[in-house]
Scaffold this motif. Structure first.
Motif, PDB file in Angstrom:
ATOM      1  N   ASN A 242       0.812  -1.211   0.000  1.00  0.00           N
ATOM      2  CA  ASN A 242       0.000   0.000   0.000  1.00  0.00           C
ATOM      3  C   ASN A 242       0.850   1.268   0.000  1.00  0.00           C
ATOM      4  OD1 ASN A 242      -2.199  -1.717   0.248  1.00  0.00           O
ATOM      5  ND2 ASN A 242      -2.208  -1.561   2.468  1.00  0.00           N
ATOM      6  N   ILE A 243       2.164   1.141   0.051  1.00  0.00           N
ATOM      7  CA  ILE A 243       3.057   2.290   0.174  1.00  0.00           C
ATOM      8  C   ILE A 243       3.830   2.475  -1.128  1.00  0.00           C
ATOM      9  CG2 ILE A 243       4.958   3.321   1.459  1.00  0.00           C
ATOM     10  CD1 ILE A 243       4.150   1.468   3.807  1.00  0.00           C
ATOM     11  N   GLU A 244       3.813   3.695  -1.631  1.00  0.00           N
ATOM     12  CA  GLU A 244       4.582   4.042  -2.825  1.00  0.00           C
ATOM     13  C   GLU A 244       5.349   5.328  -2.552  1.00  0.00           C
ATOM     14  OE1 GLU A 244       1.768   4.488  -5.974  1.00  0.00           O
ATOM     15  OE2 GLU A 244       1.631   2.330  -6.322  1.00  0.00           O
ATOM     16  N   PHE A 245       6.433   5.497  -3.291  1.00  0.00           N
ATOM     17  CA  PHE A 245       7.257   6.696  -3.191  1.00  0.00           C
ATOM     18  C   PHE A 245       7.374   7.302  -4.577  1.00  0.00           C
ATOM     19  CE2 PHE A 245       8.346   3.839   0.184  1.00  0.00           C
ATOM     20  CZ  PHE A 245       8.453   4.658   1.289  1.00  0.00           C
ATOM     21  N   ASN A 246       7.035   8.571  -4.696  1.00  0.00           N
ATOM     22  CA  ASN A 246       7.096   9.258  -5.985  1.00  0.00           C
ATOM     23  C   ASN A 246       7.869  10.559  -5.836  1.00  0.00           C
ATOM     24  OD1 ASN A 246       5.309   7.418  -7.423  1.00  0.00           O
ATOM     25  ND2 ASN A 246       3.725   8.231  -6.082  1.00  0.00           N
ATOM     26  N   GLN A 247       8.643  10.881  -6.859  1.00  0.00           N
ATOM     27  CA  GLN A 247       9.382  12.145  -6.848  1.00  0.00           C
ATOM     28  C   GLN A 247       8.403  13.311  -6.673  1.00  0.00           C
ATOM     29  OE1 GLN A 247      12.701  12.552  -6.813  1.00  0.00           O
ATOM     30  NE2 GLN A 247      12.409  14.742  -6.627  1.00  0.00           N
ATOM     31  N   ALA A 248       8.713  14.184  -5.756  1.00  0.00           N
ATOM     32  CA  ALA A 248       7.871  15.364  -5.519  1.00  0.00           C
ATOM     33  C   ALA A 248       7.968  16.316  -6.696  1.00  0.00           C
ATOM     34  CB  ALA A 248       8.295  16.071  -4.239  1.00  0.00           C
ATOM     35  N   THR A 249       6.861  16.956  -6.993  1.00  0.00           N
ATOM     36  CA  THR A 249       6.822  17.998  -8.015  1.00  0.00           C
ATOM     37  C   THR A 249       6.549  19.329  -7.324  1.00  0.00           C
ATOM     38  OG1 THR A 249       4.447  17.801  -8.409  1.00  0.00           O
ATOM     39  CG2 THR A 249       5.906  16.346  -9.700  1.00  0.00           C
TER      40      THR A 249
ATOM     41  N   ILE B  65       5.468  10.272   0.020  1.00  0.00           N
ATOM     42  CA  ILE B  65       5.071   8.948   0.490  1.00  0.00           C
ATOM     43  C   ILE B  65       3.562   8.842   0.281  1.00  0.00           C
ATOM     44  CG2 ILE B  65       4.977   7.371   2.454  1.00  0.00           C
ATOM     45  CD1 ILE B  65       7.230   9.197   3.726  1.00  0.00           C
ATOM     46  N   ASN B  66       3.154   7.820  -0.446  1.00  0.00           N
ATOM     47  CA  ASN B  66       1.728   7.575  -0.687  1.00  0.00           C
ATOM     48  C   ASN B  66       1.313   6.290   0.015  1.00  0.00           C
ATOM     49  OD1 ASN B  66       0.941   9.700  -2.741  1.00  0.00           O
ATOM     50  ND2 ASN B  66       2.761   8.807  -3.678  1.00  0.00           N
ATOM     51  N   TYR B  67       0.160   6.334   0.646  1.00  0.00           N
ATOM     52  CA  TYR B  67      -0.383   5.170   1.343  1.00  0.00           C
ATOM     53  C   TYR B  67      -1.819   4.969   0.855  1.00  0.00           C
ATOM     54  CZ  TYR B  67      -1.782   2.082   5.156  1.00  0.00           C
ATOM     55  OH  TYR B  67      -2.246   1.019   5.892  1.00  0.00           O
ATOM     56  N   ASP B  68      -2.097   3.810   0.297  1.00  0.00           N
ATOM     57  CA  ASP B  68      -3.424   3.527  -0.271  1.00  0.00           C
ATOM     58  C   ASP B  68      -3.872   4.624  -1.229  1.00  0.00           C
ATOM     59  OD1 ASP B  68      -3.824   1.052   0.877  1.00  0.00           O
ATOM     60  OD2 ASP B  68      -4.926   1.829   2.606  1.00  0.00           O
ATOM     61  N   GLY B  69      -2.931   5.174  -1.995  1.00  0.00           N
ATOM     62  CA  GLY B  69      -3.248   6.179  -2.992  1.00  0.00           C
ATOM     63  C   GLY B  69      -3.337   7.606  -2.490  1.00  0.00           C
TER      64      GLY B  69
ATOM     65  N   ASN C 117       9.268   3.382   8.917  1.00  0.00           N
ATOM     66  CA  ASN C 117      10.165   2.269   8.637  1.00  0.00           C
ATOM     67  C   ASN C 117      10.310   2.049   7.132  1.00  0.00           C
ATOM     68  OD1 ASN C 117      11.719   0.090   9.977  1.00  0.00           O
ATOM     69  ND2 ASN C 117      10.387  -1.196   8.748  1.00  0.00           N
ATOM     70  N   ALA C 118       9.193   2.083   6.421  1.00  0.00           N
ATOM     71  CA  ALA C 118       9.247   1.925   4.964  1.00  0.00           C
ATOM     72  C   ALA C 118      10.052   3.052   4.327  1.00  0.00           C
ATOM     73  CB  ALA C 118       7.827   1.889   4.387  1.00  0.00           C
ATOM     74  N   ALA C 119       9.900   4.262   4.863  1.00  0.00           N
ATOM     75  CA  ALA C 119      10.629   5.410   4.319  1.00  0.00           C
ATOM     76  C   ALA C 119      12.133   5.267   4.528  1.00  0.00           C
ATOM     77  CB  ALA C 119      10.112   6.706   4.941  1.00  0.00           C
ATOM     78  N   VAL C 120      12.545   4.827   5.708  1.00  0.00           N
ATOM     79  CA  VAL C 120      13.979   4.623   5.966  1.00  0.00           C
ATOM     80  C   VAL C 120      14.533   3.592   4.989  1.00  0.00           C
ATOM     81  CG1 VAL C 120      15.681   3.752   7.626  1.00  0.00           C
ATOM     82  CG2 VAL C 120      13.886   5.318   8.392  1.00  0.00           C
TER      83      VAL C 120
END
Length: 173
Positions: free
Chosen positions: A9-16, A65-69, A107-110
């Motif tokens: 459920n966790i995604e990481f996307n480059q910030a705009t 950081i995205n969680y469940d969209g 934790n996911a972010a680290v």
């Protein structure tokens, strides 16, 4: 909480640039708690534009950081001390939206930050954490970070002296 059950459920996307108001809002949420930043008053989007520009995907990523969209926070890898000899060392910052706390996102972010850092040639990650911020200290310590420095009573917040710990981890040789 079992992080493995939630990592899908966790995604990481480059910030705009359009994410900057959100980044500032999440940062400003942390100020009243006096745990995560030495800023004492909210900052503005305009005050963060130059900082934002310093984060390039292939050198110093700034990720949403995205969680469940839904946007749930951000993480950045920033240059340490601004001198070329320190280019293989970065400072990590993680700010989780108050609405998404305690879901394993830190934790996911680290873990994600370490992989991103290795891809861009970083060998050391530093975390600057107030000594009274035990949740953040615990997060980094359980991920293998060690205390590399301690600055006693370097911050004055609401009449209280606060110490700063520098945690570090070597992620590549």
């Amino acid at each position: 909480m079992d992080l493995d059950a939630h990592t899908n459920n966790i995604e990481f996307n480059q910030a705009t640039r359009s994410d900057l108001p959100y980044i500032v809002d999440v940062y400003n949420e942390s100020i009243p708690g006096r745990m995560a930043t030495a800023d004492l008053e909210p900052i503005s989007v305009g005050e963060r534009v130059e900082w934002f520009k310093q984060h390039e995907p292939n050198h110093r990523p700034l990720l949403i950081i995205n969680y469940d969209g839904d946007r749930a926070g951000w993480l950045s890898l920033s240059s340490f001390y601004g001198r070329p000899a320190y280019d293989e060392t970065v400072e990590i910052s993680i700010y989780i939206d108050n609405n998404f706390q305690h879901r394993g996102l830190g934790n996911a972010a680290v873990n994600h930050a370490e992989k991103a850092a290795a891809r861009i040639g970083v060998k050391n990650i530093l975390a600057f954490i107030f000594a009274h911020n035990t949740p953040s200290l615990h997060l980094f310590e359980k991920n293998g970070y060690e205390q590399w420095g301690h600055l006693p009573d370097v911050a004055l917040m609401d009449g209280k002296q606060r110490s700063l710990n520098i945690l570090g981890k070597r992620i590549a040789d």
